[in-house]
Design an enzyme around this catalytic site. Structure first.
Site, mmCIF file in Angstrom:
data_model
loop_
_atom_site.group_PDB
_atom_site.id
_atom_site.type_symbol
_atom_site.label_atom_id
_atom_site.label_comp_id
_atom_site.label_asym_id
_atom_site.label_seq_id
_atom_site.Cartn_x
_atom_site.Cartn_y
_atom_site.Cartn_z
ATOM 1 N N HIS A 25 0.768 -1.081 -0.080
ATOM 2 C CA HIS A 25 0.020 0.106 0.095
ATOM 3 C C HIS A 25 0.898 1.185 0.064
ATOM 4 C CE1 HIS A 25 -3.679 2.436 1.376
ATOM 5 N NE2 HIS A 25 -2.869 3.227 1.489
ATOM 6 N N GLU A 26 1.681 1.545 0.785
ATOM 7 C CA GLU A 26 2.805 2.557 0.769
ATOM 8 C C GLU A 26 3.783 2.399 -0.231
ATOM 9 O OE1 GLU A 26 1.753 4.694 3.069
ATOM 10 O OE2 GLU A 26 0.467 3.705 4.304
ATOM 11 N N HIS A 29 1.888 4.041 -3.368
ATOM 12 C CA HIS A 29 1.858 5.479 -3.102
ATOM 13 C C HIS A 29 3.215 6.362 -3.324
ATOM 14 C CE1 HIS A 29 -2.149 6.064 -1.238
ATOM 15 N NE2 HIS A 29 -1.552 5.440 -0.106
#
Length: 228
Positions: A25-26, A29
């Protein structure tokens, strides 16, 4: 960010799934921001699949102690983007979309697992462990996908909302965002609000799962999950 409840006997599976989900997820980004011209996260070592770069110690511990936690937020300097509003929306959406992709990959793996009879080649304990892991990989990533799209700070959904509304509305959202955080915490931690507001939103993951399951059934020609 995650809001979870689980039994202690599945703790190892939860830990592994959270490790995968939070890291990707990170990373999503950071990677998308870097590709769009912002090297802020890259310079801080965040464009990596090393979990240690993304996991927050307190946020991770609280997942197992309180059922609620978070990873390290990815720093983004939107002024480095050629089209700040559009690219910021994509960067914000990249995290939740990564969780949706993980869930879909997990469902594909589950169908392949039964398609090729891998479950028959394992001991009962081994087969149960793999099925439990894949089940949580699918469910928790769908939960994270839906949860992070809630339009309340500090979730990705709020950042997306800020960039899609007119500038005048964006300024108003910025002014009330500190109070919206309290609303978010109340919804998460106050049982009546949690039951009446948060849980119905999170239950949308079952609709997404059912749609994905229909696709898999049409491809593989058999059913391994009943509709939820």
């Amino acid at each position: 960010m995650a809001f979870l409840h689980f039994d202690l006997d599945v703790l190892p599976f939860i830990f592994l799934v959270i490790l995968i989900a939070f890291t990707l997820h990170e990373f999503a980004h950071a990677y998308v921001a870097y590709r769009f011209g912002d090297d802020t996260a890259y310079r801080q070592g965040r464009v990596t699949l090393n979990p240690m770069a993304h996991l927050d110690l307190l946020g991770t511990l609280l997942i197992f102690l309180a059922g609620f936690g978070w990873a390290k937020p990815v720093p983004v300097n939107r002024s480095n983007f050629r089209n700040p509003r559009m690219m910021s929306v994509i960067v914000s959406a990249a995290g939740p979309l990564s969780n949706l992709i993980i869930a879909f990959v997990g469902l594909i793996l589950m169908y392949l697992y039964f398609q090729f009879g891998w479950n028959d080649a394992l001991s009962p304990g081994g087969a149960e462990a793999i099925e439990t892991f894949l089940g949580y990989l699918i469910d928790l990533n769908l939960l994270l996908f839906v949860f992070n799209l809630i339009p309340l700070p500090p979730l990705d959904g709020f950042r997306i909302l800020e960039d899609v509304v007119p500038r005048s509305v964006r300024l108003q959202l910025t002014q009330v965002s500190q109070w919206a955080v309290f609303i978010f915490l109340l919804v998460v931690f106050i049982p009546p609000l949690n039951t009446k507001v948060l849980q119905p939103i999170l239950s949308l993951r079952y609709d997404i799962f059912n749609a994905m399951n229909v696709v898999m059934e049409s491809i593989f020609g058999f059913v391994i999950f009943n509709r939820i």
